[in-house]
Design a protein around this motif. Structure first.
Motif, short mmCIF file in Angstrom:
data_model
loop_
_atom_site.label_atom_id
_atom_site.label_comp_id
_atom_site.label_asym_id
_atom_site.label_seq_id
_atom_site.Cartn_x
_atom_site.Cartn_y
_atom_site.Cartn_z
N VAL A 73 27.65 48.21 46.26
CA VAL A 73 27.38 47.02 45.43
C VAL A 73 28.44 46.88 44.35
O VAL A 73 28.96 45.77 44.10
N MET A 74 28.76 47.97 43.68
CA MET A 74 29.74 47.91 42.59
C MET A 74 31.12 47.53 43.11
O MET A 74 31.84 46.74 42.49
N THR A 75 31.51 48.10 44.25
CA THR A 75 32.81 47.79 44.83
C THR A 75 32.88 46.32 45.24
O THR A 75 33.87 45.63 44.96
N ALA A 76 31.83 45.83 45.88
CA ALA A 76 31.80 44.42 46.28
C ALA A 76 31.85 43.50 45.07
O ALA A 76 32.52 42.46 45.08
N GLY A 77 31.16 43.89 44.00
CA GLY A 77 31.17 43.09 42.78
C GLY A 77 32.55 43.00 42.17
O GLY A 77 32.96 41.95 41.67
N ARG A 78 33.29 44.10 42.21
CA ARG A 78 34.65 44.09 41.66
C ARG A 78 35.56 43.18 42.48
O ARG A 78 36.35 42.42 41.92
N LEU A 79 35.45 43.23 43.79
CA LEU A 79 36.28 42.37 44.63
C LEU A 79 35.92 40.91 44.45
O LEU A 79 36.79 40.03 44.48
N LYS A 80 34.63 40.63 44.24
CA LYS A 80 34.18 39.26 44.03
C LYS A 80 34.84 38.67 42.79
O LYS A 80 35.21 37.48 42.77
N ARG A 81 34.99 39.47 41.76
CA ARG A 81 35.61 38.99 40.52
C ARG A 81 37.05 38.56 40.74
O ARG A 81 37.57 37.68 40.03
N GLN A 82 37.71 39.14 41.74
CA GLN A 82 39.12 38.81 41.98
C GLN A 82 39.33 37.42 42.55
O GLN A 82 40.47 36.95 42.65
N GLU A 83 38.24 36.74 42.89
CA GLU A 83 38.36 35.37 43.42
C GLU A 83 39.00 34.43 42.41
O GLU A 83 39.55 33.39 42.79
N ILE A 84 38.93 34.76 41.12
CA ILE A 84 39.51 33.85 40.12
C ILE A 84 41.02 33.72 40.30
O ILE A 84 41.61 32.70 39.93
N ILE A 85 41.66 34.74 40.88
CA ILE A 85 43.10 34.69 41.09
C ILE A 85 43.46 33.58 42.07
O ILE A 85 44.54 32.99 42.01
N HIS A 86 42.52 33.27 42.97
CA HIS A 86 42.78 32.29 44.02
C HIS A 86 42.04 30.98 43.79
O HIS A 86 41.89 30.17 44.70
N ARG A 87 41.57 30.76 42.55
CA ARG A 87 40.97 29.49 42.20
C ARG A 87 41.96 28.35 42.41
O ARG A 87 43.18 28.57 42.38
N GLU A 88 41.44 27.14 42.55
CA GLU A 88 42.32 25.97 42.65
C GLU A 88 43.15 25.82 41.37
O GLU A 88 44.30 25.39 41.40
#
Length: 271
Positions: free
Chosen positions: A137-152
């Motif tokens: 869960v913690m690892t998935a949560g950290r990767l989820k946060r990285q989505e901001i790098i690929h925001r529009e």
């Protein structure tokens, strides 16, 4: 009921209270947002229970709506959710929408730049240890946060990392080299500045530890720091100013982005 469900239920209740107080005071969502200097979607999301009401905003709302501390008291009663402590959850709400982030780290690669294997190794090193489900869960949560790098409209990202962090082979040779290659790729991305603070400096402005600075869409400046005793989201202008000045000094004391890429190439054996 789980802590997460309790947290969501309390958020919905606080949102309903805010909506009732706003209407009683005769304000539209847009007018209230204008007074607070926030986006109208912020008010709408809080009222619908989709976004947590944070302490600094609750205090301002209590003053404008004359709710005599009711909203701030409600925020204080919010239970911690399952995955993250309250201050970390507040930080991540802002992180998802930030227009800029400036991150100084001393011992580890910053979370937004970690590979999945490296993040897993970070959480596996925790004492007391996490169980397998919590690690996932913690690892998935950290990767989820990285989505901001690929925001529009991605935030402007600046990272200053102390050199020992990039030399520490956390997780073993395979994980370490994968992480180095990922950092090298990130260092070429537009909107990202990656600098390493050299180990051979006799002094630098970051001896008190890691921290992050951010600017929100409504141009509020915040800071976040973590320690063994817990994390802290800082809104006080004086403290944010101090950390901002520290970060400016750290950038001047660090290697240039070009030399930092050269260090990565050297560690990867490509020079």
């Amino acid at each position: 009921m789980s802590a997460k469900k309790k947290n969501f239920s309390t958020m919905k209740m606080l949102g309903a209270q805010l909506q009732a107080a706003r209407k009683a005071a005769g304000y539209t969502q847009q007018r209230l947002a204008d007074l607070l200097k926030v986006d109208v979607e912020t008010i709408a999301s809080i009222e619908q229970g989709r976004r947590p009401l944070l302490p600094d905003l609750a205090a301002k709302l209590d003053k404008i709506l004359d709710t005599k501390g009711m909203l701030a008291a409600g925020v204080a009663q919010l239970p911690d959710i399952d995955q993250f402590p309250m201050h970390a959850e507040q930080y991540m709400v802002h992180e998802r929408e930030a227009v800029s982030l400036s991150w100084y780290d001393t011992l580890l690669v910053p979370g937004l730049l970690q590979t999945e294997s490296y993040a897993y190794a970070v959480f596996s090193s925790r004492v007391p240890a996490f169980g397998d489900d919590k690690l996932a869960v913690m690892t998935a949560g950290r990767l989820k946060r990285q989505e901001i790098i690929h925001r529009e409209d991605p935030p402007t990202l600046s990272f200053v990392v102390w050199e020992p962090a990039v030399r520490f082979p956390l997780g073993g040779e395979k994980v370490y080299r994968e992480q180095l290659r990922h950092l090298r790729k990130c260092a070429e991305m537009p909107g990202i500045s990656l600098q390493f603070l050299p180990l051979d400096r006799a002094t630098h402005a970051g001896t008190a530890g890691s921290f992050t600075l951010m600017e929100t869409p409504d141009h509020q400046h915040l800071a976040y720091s973590g320690s063994h005793h817990g994390s802290q989201l800082v809104a006080d202008p004086e403290w944010v100013s101090i950390l901002t000045r520290k970060y400016a000094m750290l950038r001047s004391q660090a290697m240039t982005p070009e030399k930092s890429r050269g260090l990565l190439d050297s560690l990867l054996g490509e020079q």
